[in-house]
Design a protein around this motif. Structure first.
Motif, PDB file in Angstrom:
ATOM      1  N   VAL A 342      40.742  38.455  43.561  1.00  0.00           N
ATOM      2  CA  VAL A 342      41.141  36.994  43.618  1.00  0.00           C
ATOM      3  C   VAL A 342      39.477  36.571  42.175  1.00  0.00           C
ATOM      4  CG1 VAL A 342      39.763  34.541  43.827  1.00  0.00           C
ATOM      5  CG2 VAL A 342      41.257  36.362  45.496  1.00  0.00           C
ATOM      6  N   GLN A 343      38.628  37.369  41.686  1.00  0.00           N
ATOM      7  CA  GLN A 343      37.808  37.735  40.297  1.00  0.00           C
ATOM      8  C   GLN A 343      39.025  37.809  39.627  1.00  0.00           C
ATOM      9  OE1 GLN A 343      34.745  36.204  39.619  1.00  0.00           O
ATOM     10  NE2 GLN A 343      35.173  35.036  41.417  1.00  0.00           N
ATOM     11  N   SER A 344      39.455  39.225  39.562  1.00  0.00           N
ATOM     12  CA  SER A 344      40.251  39.389  38.426  1.00  0.00           C
ATOM     13  C   SER A 344      41.118  38.333  37.803  1.00  0.00           C
ATOM     14  CB  SER A 344      41.013  40.492  38.414  1.00  0.00           C
ATOM     15  OG  SER A 344      40.369  41.483  38.650  1.00  0.00           O
ATOM     16  N   ALA A 345      42.620  37.782  39.207  1.00  0.00           N
ATOM     17  CA  ALA A 345      42.840  36.465  38.699  1.00  0.00           C
ATOM     18  C   ALA A 345      42.233  34.911  38.410  1.00  0.00           C
ATOM     19  CB  ALA A 345      43.553  35.665  40.116  1.00  0.00           C
ATOM     20  N   LYS A 346      41.187  35.174  38.807  1.00  0.00           N
ATOM     21  CA  LYS A 346      40.503  33.727  38.079  1.00  0.00           C
ATOM     22  C   LYS A 346      40.564  33.998  36.538  1.00  0.00           C
ATOM     23  CE  LYS A 346      38.849  31.484  42.401  1.00  0.00           C
ATOM     24  NZ  LYS A 346      37.746  30.822  42.927  1.00  0.00           N
ATOM     25  N   PHE A 347      39.967  35.279  36.118  1.00  0.00           N
ATOM     26  CA  PHE A 347      39.428  35.698  34.718  1.00  0.00           C
ATOM     27  C   PHE A 347      41.261  35.400  34.155  1.00  0.00           C
ATOM     28  CE2 PHE A 347      40.259  38.837  31.213  1.00  0.00           C
ATOM     29  CZ  PHE A 347      39.328  38.394  30.506  1.00  0.00           C
ATOM     30  N   LEU A 348      41.133  35.855  34.590  1.00  0.00           N
ATOM     31  CA  LEU A 348      43.485  35.722  33.895  1.00  0.00           C
ATOM     32  C   LEU A 348      43.781  34.129  33.820  1.00  0.00           C
ATOM     33  CD1 LEU A 348      45.268  38.398  35.851  1.00  0.00           C
ATOM     34  CD2 LEU A 348      44.660  38.255  33.143  1.00  0.00           C
ATOM     35  N   HIS A 349      43.222  33.545  34.732  1.00  0.00           N
ATOM     36  CA  HIS A 349      44.017  31.937  34.628  1.00  0.00           C
ATOM     37  C   HIS A 349      43.283  31.578  33.870  1.00  0.00           C
ATOM     38  CE1 HIS A 349      44.559  28.288  36.173  1.00  0.00           C
ATOM     39  NE2 HIS A 349      43.653  27.833  36.210  1.00  0.00           N
ATOM     40  N   GLN A 350      41.881  31.438  33.657  1.00  0.00           N
ATOM     41  CA  GLN A 350      41.157  30.772  32.733  1.00  0.00           C
ATOM     42  C   GLN A 350      41.637  31.447  31.224  1.00  0.00           C
ATOM     43  OE1 GLN A 350      36.306  30.949  33.408  1.00  0.00           O
ATOM     44  NE2 GLN A 350      36.273  30.265  31.409  1.00  0.00           N
ATOM     45  N   PHE A 351      41.723  32.910  31.008  1.00  0.00           N
ATOM     46  CA  PHE A 351      41.831  33.232  29.852  1.00  0.00           C
ATOM     47  C   PHE A 351      43.379  33.546  29.785  1.00  0.00           C
ATOM     48  CE2 PHE A 351      37.373  33.587  30.450  1.00  0.00           C
ATOM     49  CZ  PHE A 351      36.839  32.849  29.737  1.00  0.00           C
ATOM     50  N   TYR A 352      44.075  34.115  30.123  1.00  0.00           N
ATOM     51  CA  TYR A 352      44.945  34.160  29.536  1.00  0.00           C
ATOM     52  C   TYR A 352      46.512  34.151  31.063  1.00  0.00           C
ATOM     53  CZ  TYR A 352      42.645  37.651  27.248  1.00  0.00           C
ATOM     54  OH  TYR A 352      41.528  38.396  26.050  1.00  0.00           O
ATOM     55  N   ASN A 353      45.797  32.530  31.092  1.00  0.00           N
ATOM     56  CA  ASN A 353      47.575  32.310  32.177  1.00  0.00           C
ATOM     57  C   ASN A 353      48.170  32.500  31.813  1.00  0.00           C
ATOM     58  OD1 ASN A 353      47.424  30.685  34.479  1.00  0.00           O
ATOM     59  ND2 ASN A 353      48.479  29.540  33.943  1.00  0.00           N
TER      60      ASN A 353
END
Length: 480
Positions: A342-353
């Motif tokens: 989930v942390q990896s996903a939220k990082f992607l959502h913020q910068f590489y959605n």
């Protein structure tokens, strides 16, 4: 997949293209309806499982109540079954296995009472109709059940089982073939065992009989004690009865014994405490009535039935062992998923959605983002199935494919378990950071690696990793 189908009418891991990732199309479709009605809430699968777990307990109570006629003994049988299949863990998993167990419980309940009324007959055949679309392993059950009906010369029942079981599966597989050229969902192709009449047939037979069954430690941890108990009851009847009587009186014992063997050989039996839950439900429902004397006068029963009592004790030990194994999963499994995926996903959502991302263990990163995905494991990308099907190891062809595909399609970053690439990391990828958690329970690896595929953006990727507010339990190491 349910989110994408609900909002974008795309049957896929991303909103952009079809991908037959789910091996439970009916469960996925029901979730999509619930998301459409109630909104995109990630707790919907939990509520769904709670609802059907109550259904399981109700069906079991009706089934055992007619056998024992006493509340205490009925409750004891229900509790044993629920903990034998580790029902609490399956509820919290949010996956389709609770629904699968419910359908099997209904099916066995109705089969044991066929002839009582038309509603029971309807329940038996309707549960068969749904089973195959909830889990494709149900095909083993259809074939074995139809075979057993044919053995006892119930030809009509055998035909109906085959038709009602396989018609929905065939319809879905035909739709699947039109979309991506494969009959079965990606997960079945990647995780299932293939038997083809080619030069590799002897190696395939060796995998099926030795690796998957006789040398599979999970088979002995999960299936051997119920199987031995079935064999004792069947053997005893062989001594005193004709073959026809043996088959008639041990019908479901034979069905679930063969089902356990077939599942181990051709499906996925790895001790994950969920894939085998439907079989263990069946074992419980057919073996507990055979051992009901133990519930009424256990001291006399143990003296009279020493071997059966020993095997019952072994199954009780198996239940305790599985609950012991399940405890850390229930305590820290969700924590693992949150801290890593989930942390990896939220990082992607913020910068590489909406970026193009190479990934594996793709559930969270696809649910919480709108990325364009290449799944190296083949579950979410048809392009990589060829390299993963029938449990293949990667080779240089995979390395060349990955290198060229990411260049040609201008992928941005990769968020992967480095070990899953098996040494075939493209030479132009640059590692930006690693994310490490502690106490691996449910995730495959402790460490996730983040690579820059577009090398021009390497420094920006590192800055984004530094800016993101990572959970305090995630150790972030920037590669300088």
């Amino acid at each position: 997949m349910a989110k994408n189908f609900a909002f974008y009418e795309v049957w896929g891991m991303t909103r952009y293209q079809f991908s037959s990732t789910s091996s439970s199309p009916l469960f996925t479709y029901i979730l999509s309806v619930l998301i459409k009605v109630f909104g995109n809430n990630d707790q919907i699968p939990l509520y769904f499982n709670v609802f059907f777990s109550i259904g399981i307990l109700y069906v079991l109570s009706e089934y055992y109540a007619e056998i024992f006629k006493e509340v205490k003994k009925t409750v004891l049988a229900i509790l044993f079954t629920a903990f034998f299949i580790v029902l609490p863990l399956n509820i919290l998993s949010g996956m389709e296995h609770v629904f699968q167990v419910f359908l099997f419980a209904v099916n066995i309940f109705c089969l044991s009472r066929i002839g009582h009324n038309k509603l029971i007959l309807f329940g038996f055949y309707f549960s068969l109709l749904l089973m195959g679309l909830v889990r494709f392993e149900s095909m083993f059950y259809f074939v074995i059940l139809a075979f057993m009906f044919a053995v006892v010369r119930k030809w009509k029942e055998a035909l109906f089982v085959v038709l009602l079981g396989f018609i929905p599966i065939i319809a879905f597989c035909a739709f699947n073939y039109q979309q991506d050229g494969y009959f079965f969902p990606n997960s079945v192709l990647v995780k299932g065992t293939k038997l083809s009449l080619d030069a590799n047939i002897f190696e395939q037979v060796k995998v099926i009989l030795l690796d998957n069954l006789l040398l599979n430690i999970s088979f002995y941890k999960i299936g051997i004690f119920p199987l031995l108990l079935c064999m004792v009851f069947i053997y005893r009847d062989f001594i005193n009865k004709s073959l026809k009587e043996v088959v008639r009186d041990n019908f479901l014992l034979i069905v679930f014994s063969l089902l356990m063997i077939c599942h181990s050989m051709f499906a996925d039996l790895k001790g994950h405490l969920r894939y085998e839950a439907y079989i263990l439900t069946g074992f419980s429902m057919v073996l507990i009535p055979k051992c009901k004397g133990l519930f009424f006068n256990w001291k006399d029963y143990i003296v009279k039935e020493k071997w059966i009592s020993l095997l019952v004790a072994a199954n009780v030990f198996l239940m305790i062992y599985k609950c012991w194994v399940a405890h850390p999963i229930m305590s820290n499994g969700g924590k693992n998923i949150y801290e890593q995926q989930v942390q990896s996903a939220k990082f992607l959502h913020q910068f590489y959605n909406t970026s193009k991302v190479v990934a594996n263990d793709i559930g969270a990163v696809c649910y919480y983002t709108d990325i364009h995905l290449l799944d190296i494991a083949g579950l979410g990308s048809v392009e990589t199935i060829h390299f993963n099907e029938n449990k293949k190891s990667f080779d240089q062809k995979f390395g060349n494919f990955l290198s060229n595909y990411c260049l040609d399609n201008k992928y941005d970053i990769a968020v992967v378990y480095e070990g899953w690439l098996q040494g075939y990391v493209p030479s132009y990828w640059r590692k930006a950071a690693t994310l490490k958690i502690e106490d691996k329970v449910t995730v495959a690896r402790l460490e996730v690696s983040i690579y820059s595929i577009d090398v021009k953006n390497l420094e920006q990727l590192k800055q984004n990793i530094k800016k993101f507010n990572w959970n305090k339990n995630v150790t972030v190491t920037i590669i300088e």
